[in-house]
Write an enzyme that holds these catalytic residues in place. Structure first.
Site, PDB file in Angstrom:
ATOM      1  NE  ARG A   1      -3.669   0.091   2.274  1.00 25.62           N
ATOM      2  CZ  ARG A   1      -4.806   0.024   1.609  1.00 25.62           C
ATOM      3  NH1 ARG A   1      -5.186  -1.106   1.083  1.00 25.62           N
ATOM      4  NH2 ARG A   1      -5.559   1.083   1.468  1.00 25.62           N
TER       5      ARG A   1
ATOM      6  CD1 TRP B   1       2.901   5.590  -3.016  1.00 22.59           C
ATOM      7  CD2 TRP B   1       1.421   7.262  -3.062  1.00 22.59           C
ATOM      8  NE1 TRP B   1       2.878   6.104  -4.294  1.00 22.59           N
ATOM      9  CE2 TRP B   1       1.985   7.124  -4.350  1.00 22.59           C
ATOM     10  CE3 TRP B   1       0.460   8.253  -2.856  1.00 22.59           C
ATOM     11  CZ2 TRP B   1       1.618   7.932  -5.426  1.00 22.59           C
ATOM     12  CZ3 TRP B   1       0.096   9.060  -3.918  1.00 22.59           C
ATOM     13  CH2 TRP B   1       0.677   8.894  -5.182  1.00 22.59           C
TER      14      TRP B   1
ATOM     15  CG  ASN C   1      -5.022   5.502   3.609  1.00 23.08           C
ATOM     16  OD1 ASN C   1      -4.546   6.185   2.710  1.00 23.08           O
ATOM     17  ND2 ASN C   1      -5.724   4.402   3.377  1.00 23.08           N
TER      18      ASN C   1
ATOM     19  CD  GLU D   1      -2.298  -4.282 -18.245  1.00 24.06           C
ATOM     20  OE1 GLU D   1      -2.704  -3.113 -18.219  1.00 24.06           O
ATOM     21  OE2 GLU D   1      -1.889  -4.866 -17.228  1.00 24.06           O
TER      22      GLU D   1
ATOM     23  CG  HIS E   1      -2.505   9.165 -39.193  1.00 28.99           C
ATOM     24  ND1 HIS E   1      -2.856   9.725 -40.395  1.00 28.99           N
ATOM     25  CD2 HIS E   1      -3.138   7.967 -39.144  1.00 28.99           C
ATOM     26  CE1 HIS E   1      -3.674   8.914 -41.051  1.00 28.99           C
ATOM     27  NE2 HIS E   1      -3.862   7.835 -40.306  1.00 28.99           N
TER      28      HIS E   1
ATOM     29  CE  LYS F   1      -2.734  -4.781  -5.949  1.00 27.64           C
ATOM     30  NZ  LYS F   1      -2.426  -5.110  -7.355  1.00 27.64           N
TER      31      LYS F   1
HETATM   32  C1  F6R Z   1      -0.963  -1.207 -12.774  1.00 29.57           C
HETATM   33  C2  F6R Z   1      -1.928  -1.081 -11.702  1.00 29.57           C
HETATM   34  C3  F6R Z   1      -2.686   0.196 -11.594  1.00 29.57           C
HETATM   35  C4  F6R Z   1      -4.119  -0.097 -11.134  1.00 29.57           C
HETATM   36  C5  F6R Z   1      -4.883   1.214 -10.914  1.00 29.57           C
HETATM   37  C6  F6R Z   1      -6.325   0.952 -10.531  1.00 29.57           C
HETATM   38  O1  F6R Z   1      -0.391  -2.480 -12.787  1.00 29.57           O
HETATM   39  O2  F6R Z   1      -2.097  -1.979 -10.922  1.00 29.57           O
HETATM   40  O3  F6R Z   1      -2.684   0.869 -12.808  1.00 29.57           O
HETATM   41  O4  F6R Z   1      -4.746  -0.880 -12.103  1.00 29.57           O
HETATM   42  O5  F6R Z   1      -4.262   1.967  -9.922  1.00 29.57           O
HETATM   43  O6  F6R Z   1      -6.436   0.243  -9.338  1.00 29.57           O
HETATM   44  P1  F6R Z   1      -7.779  -0.470  -8.963  1.00 29.57           P
HETATM   45  O7  F6R Z   1      -8.019  -1.527  -9.986  1.00 29.57           O
HETATM   46  O8  F6R Z   1      -7.564  -1.032  -7.592  1.00 29.57           O
HETATM   47  O9  F6R Z   1      -8.864   0.553  -8.991  1.00 29.57           O
END
Ligand code: F6R
Length: 619
Positions: free
Chosen positions: A27, A78, A104, A486, A509, A614
């Protein structure tokens, strides 16, 4: 987007806090810190800041901690307000050093609160909004309130998002927690109580877990929990079922969570499909939208961030293709600021692994306010988004710990395909035999994903060859374009290599000007209606000196289209997923492995990439 942990009632509290911080590192890891409540004395506190070194340095530094203290709080950060330095690290204390707080979220009106402190906040020692709150709660206690009443009173004045944990030496067995918009849960066993941002932090320690809703304050004492509103009215604690075991959140023999989670992808898709297909018919268990609702929908918006947004791009194509409803996918952070036209017959599909990303959550709140229906595709049961939506489809991927999403991405695509097929069934846009055939193919996807993993060694060798690459372009068309996005996202976030994704037809383009000798172009050239066109696009960049890495479909005999074999410098072959719209779940595997091995070759920490967290609970 930080990790919070608290424990009261166990003389080994310090060890539990440090282990909890370790489990919550996904986190945030800009800093780590702990505070112990030494009765009648001052708070004992230790903090370290320094990226992924923060927690190991904290563990090495706690040798002088007082023994046997049974109550404390901890925090992984974070950084938002202030740089990631030790003075800004949590826990923060008040001026007397008797109160400690972890936070947080973001306190929007921290400047106004600071202005009410003695000498306008001259005693503040950090640049954070969180320290202001610690002083503000202490100010309330100075008027004669106990800790819990002081927290309730203070939070009534706070604007913003938070989950907090607060302790005070005058009430040495009490932890007060509270939540508005940021995740927080608590747990109990006979003698101890725990507070945490997420269940893995206290799994195996607590016997039962409880949800803490928004606008609630929780008072934890050894073996007991009390929950109230901000006004102090008592609320019945709501138990939370936990069906997974801790082993599923540990590495299980893999060197990192990322590799483990990549290998869990067949099961993630299998479990997401499980129980939702009956005799060739999709029957989504968890959507509370009726068949009539599904028929009335005339417009769909798909919103999400990062990897979840990329899954949404596939969802957009699948829903339009099968259910014939107009769909627009959009990054959640843009959606609510541009006045999208929403009505009661609009559906907003919010996609989020965590169910807590602030941008997506705000999009959900906005959509509901505009009277649209909201369906969330989410991996975390009872998350804020799941609770706020009209309907939920859970992806049953299990806990995902690596900061970069992998298994939840493929599970999201599986869930979105199910949704598209169910919409098509409800609206009569697919013949039943056609739908039955598709769901049969969908059920074979997990085995195809497993087969795609078999060439891991080849992917590793190619990734090591490109260890020092500087610029990479990913190109694809339709679902291949979603996949290109992705692939590029995974590569940049893990390996810190500049990687851009383009719809392959768009290169000519403008962006093609950037192609020169040795530029790496990763081309999604798997079986599709547009394969001939993508082969032409590969020829265009090859002619300008690019090295080509192609993702191509194996014909079943270990061969790929000879035109691709001729053009490409390297090929990752994948089995065909049965339908073009299912291919991203299989084709993403070598892209994930490529990013993983390239990052490893560069010596990067794949589970905790720099500057990331995360769950992003700030705007
Ligand atoms: C990239 C990644 C982030 C999450 C984004 C959304 O690997 O994990 O781009 O996908 O922060 O997070 P969620 O899905 O938890 O809303």
């Amino acid at each position: 987007m930080c990790g919070i942990i608290g424990v009261t009632g166990d003389p080994e509290a310090l060890g539990i806090l440090l282990e909890g911080l370790h489990r919550l590192e996904y986190r945030g890891y800009d800093s780590a810190g702990v505070a112990l409540v030494v009765a009648g004395d001052e708070i004992w506190r230790k903090r370290r800041a320094g990226g992924t070194k923060s927690l190991p340095e904290l563990v090495a530094a706690v040798g002088d901690a007082p023994r046997g203290v049974a109550c404390g709080i901890g925090h992984n950060w974070w950084a938002t307000h202030g740089g990631p330095t030790e003075r800004n690290a949590h826990p923060h204390t008040d001026a007397s050093g008797k109160l400690a707080l972890v936070h947080n979220g973001i306190i929007d009106n921290y400047r106004e609160l600071a202005a009410t402190l003695p000498q306008g906040g001259a005693e503040l020692t950090s640049d954070t909004d969180s320290e202001v709150l610690a002083h503000y709660v202490a100010g309330k206690m100075a008027t004669g309130l106990g800790l819990a009443d002081a927290v309730r009173s203070a939070l009534r004045d706070v604007h913003g998002k938070f989950s907090i944990g607060v302790v005070h030496v005058d009430e040495p067995e009490l932890i007060v927690g509270a939540r508005r918009g940021s995740p927080l849960i608590c747990g109990l066993n006979d003698t101890t109580a725990f507070l945490a941002s997420d269940i893995p932090a206290i799994h195996g320690k607590a016997d039962e877990f409880f949800v803490i809703d928004d606008e609630r304050v929780v008072e934890l004492t050894p073996g007991a929990v009390r929950i109230t509103t901000l006004l102090g009215d008592e609320v019945e604690p709501e138990r939370r079922e936990v069906t997974w075991n801790l082993a599923s959140a540990e590495k299980g023999g893999y060197p990192d969570f990322m590799l483990k989670e990549i290998h869990e992808q067949p099961d993630a898709v299998r479990d997401t499909l499980l129980g939702r297909i009956d005799n060739g018919v999709v029957a989504l268990d968890s959507t509370e939208l009726t068949e009539e609702d599904l028929r009335r929908i005339d417009k769909i918006f798909v919103v999400g961030c990062g990897t979840s947004f990329n899954a949404g791009l596939v969802g957009e194509l699948a829903i339009e293709h099968w259910a014939k409803v107009p769909v627009k996918s959009e990054v959640a952070s843009e959606f609510r600021y541009r006045d999208p036209v929403l009505t009661p017959t609009s559906l907003v599909v919010a996609i989020s692994q965590s169910g807590e990303s602030l941008d997506t959550m705000e999009a959900v709140t906005f959509a509901k306010r505009q009277s649209a229906k909201v369906l969330t595709v989410c991996n975390v049961v009872d998350s804020s988004m799941a609770r706020d939506s009209d309907a939920v489809i859970y992806t049953h991927a299990g806990p995902e710990i690596c900061v970069a999403s992998t298994k939840t991405h493929v599970a999201q695509i599986a869930a979105l395909n199910l949704l598209a097929l169910q919409l098509a069934q409800a609206r009569g846009t697919l013949y039943p035999e056609e739908a039955a055939h598709l769901v049969r193919d969908l059920q074979l996807v997990p085995d195809k994903i497993a087969a795609a993993m078999a060439q891991s060694g080849h992917v590793k060798a190619v990734a090591e060859k490109y260890r020092d690459i500087r610029d990479v372009f990913f190109i694809g068309r339709q679902v291949g374009r979603a996949l290109a996005q992705e692939g590029a996202l995974k590569l940049k976030e893990l390996s810190y290599v500049r990687a851009e994704a383009y719809p392959a037809g768009e290169l000519k383009h403008g962006p093609i000007a950037l192609i020169e000798e040795g530029t790496l172009v990763v081309a999604i050239a798997t079986k599709s209606r547009l394969l001939d066109k993508i082969i032409s696009n590969i020829q265009e960049v090859k002619a300008r000196g690019a090295s080509i890495l192609a993702i191509a479909t194996d014909d079943g005999d270990g061969n790929v289209d000879p035109r691709i074999a001729d053009l490409a410098d390297d090929v990752f072959s994948v089995p065909y997923a049965g339908h073009e719209l299912f291919t991203p779940m299989v084709d993403v595997v070598p892209l994930q492995l490529f990013a993983y091995y390239l990052a490893k070759a560069r010596g990067n920490d794949v589970d905790k990439p720099r500057n990331l967290a995360k769950t992003v609970t700030v705007e």
